[in-house]
Design a protein around this motif. Structure first.
Motif: not given
Length: 229
Positions: A10, A34, A57-58
């Protein structure tokens, strides 16, 4: 044809650096920012190797690694984890999750490419060797020469690239879209039926009267290269 590497990271500047250096070495690159996007990209087209950041992320890189290893279709895809975590316990967690190697940030481009070559050489040797062999077909990449049962096979440049991609993915059913992207490139518009034309040329060059046709047509799916055995 160099392997396709999926960069899952990212940090935009790091992605740009990795992509620049890998493409300079001839690798084909795709990217995801992500964990969920990474899973989607892998489902769309299985890469030859995944460079996977731990902190995403996520969905974390560790969980992406676990999910890829649990899926029979992706359990053998080489994975190198990229992370700022340098503790031995973290390295062990990454390797236990299924990673094939582990690189701590910061790292040099030369170290990264060396690690990629080492992992591919160990896990997917067909992607790094100068000589590809599938059944009675041998392809010498350095000499740009193909033989079948000792008989020289004369191929045009497109047929050579097509056969090489088949030999790098033996037994795997490859769709026309996959073959177009790999052999002609994503930035070139070519109709799908062009693939069929070159498959016919490749078959004609490979097969003499007594030879078995090794290119299997899978209706509504694509083509696969079978073993002569």
């Amino acid at each position: 044809m160099k392997p396709r590497v999926l960069i899952v990271e990212d940090e935009a500047a790091l992605v740009a650096m990795i992509r620049y250096n890998l493409e300079k070495e001839g690798y084909r690159c795709d990217e995801a920012t992500d964990g969920n996007e990474a899973m989607m990209k892998v489902a769309e087209e299985r890469p030859d190797l995944v460079l996977l950041d731990w902190m995403l992320p996520q969905l974390s890189g560790l969980e992406v690694c676990r999910q890829l290893r649990r899926n029979p279709a992706t359990r053998n895809v080489p994975i190198i984890m990229l992370t700022a975590r340098g503790e031995e316990s973290d390295r062990v967690r990454g390797l236990d999750a299924g990673a094939d190697d582990y690189i701590s940030k910061p790292f040099s481009p030369s170290e990264l490419t060396a690690r990629i070559r080492a992992v591919l050489r160990r896990i997917r040797p067909a992607l790094t060797e100068e000589l590809l062999v599938s059944g009675d077909i041998t392809m010498d990449l350095a000499a740009h020469r193909v033989t079948r049962s000792g008989r020289e096979v004369r191929l045009g440049p497109t047929e050579f690239r097509l056969l090489r991609y088949f030999m790098e993915h033996p037994g795997r059913v490859l769709s026309r879209d996959q073959l177009l992207d790999a052999v002609w490139g994503r930035d070139v518009y070519v109709e799908q039926r062009t693939v069929d034309v070159h498959i016919r040329r490749l078959r004609k060059a490979l097969n003499s009267r007594e030879d078995k046709d090794l290119i299997r047509t899978v209706r509504s799916a694509g083509y696969a290269l079978e073993s002569a055995a």
